[in-house]
Design a protein around this motif. Structure first.
Motif, PDB file in Angstrom:
ATOM      1  N   THR A   9      -4.513  13.966  -1.797  1.00 51.69           N
ATOM      2  CA  THR A   9      -3.788  13.239  -2.428  1.00 51.69           C
ATOM      3  C   THR A   9      -4.371  12.909  -3.682  1.00 51.69           C
ATOM      4  N   SER A  39       4.571   7.431  -1.062  1.00 52.62           N
ATOM      5  CA  SER A  39       3.269   6.911  -0.707  1.00 52.62           C
ATOM      6  C   SER A  39       3.442   5.844  -0.563  1.00 52.62           C
ATOM      7  N   TYR A  41       1.146   1.899   0.461  1.00 57.48           N
ATOM      8  CA  TYR A  41      -0.475   2.283   0.883  1.00 57.48           C
ATOM      9  C   TYR A  41      -0.924   0.770   0.134  1.00 57.48           C
TER      10      TYR A  41
END
Length: 103
Positions: A9, A39, A41
């Motif tokens: 990514t 995303s 994370y």
């Protein structure tokens, strides 16, 4: 021959496209697809949310080390995602195309 899809990514389309073009130009990948993603994370002690671009890289399994080096040398992240997923089966003509195009 064994084939894999590698995933990484990037924070933006420009860096993702630069890496994709580098991999294809150097015959480390037959194809790289770019997808906008969101995303969530954990990083440096906190939960983060970001828009990113995912790269799906189609290549030969044996090229993992060369692909990983190319990504790490050209990636802005401190620790880029580099994951490998084995392709256990596929259209023979498609797999032959990967084989013919990559190193």
């Amino acid at each position: 021959m064994e084939y894999s899809m590698f995933i990484t990514t990037c924070a933006d389309k420009e860096s993702a496209k630069m890496i994709a073009e580098l991999l294809v130009k150097n015959r480390l990948a037959a194809c790289v697809q770019l997808f906008p993603i969101e995303s969530v994370y954990f990083w440096h002690g906190k939960t983060c949310e970001d828009n990113e671009v995912a790269l799906f890289i189609k290549s030969k399994t044996k090229l993992f080390d060369k692909i990983a080096v190319a990504i790490k040398e050209n990636h802005p992240y401190e620790v880029p995602e580099i994951a490998q997923i084995s392709i256990t089966d596929g259209l023979p003509e498609y797999l032959k195309w990967i084989d013919d195009y990559t190193l």
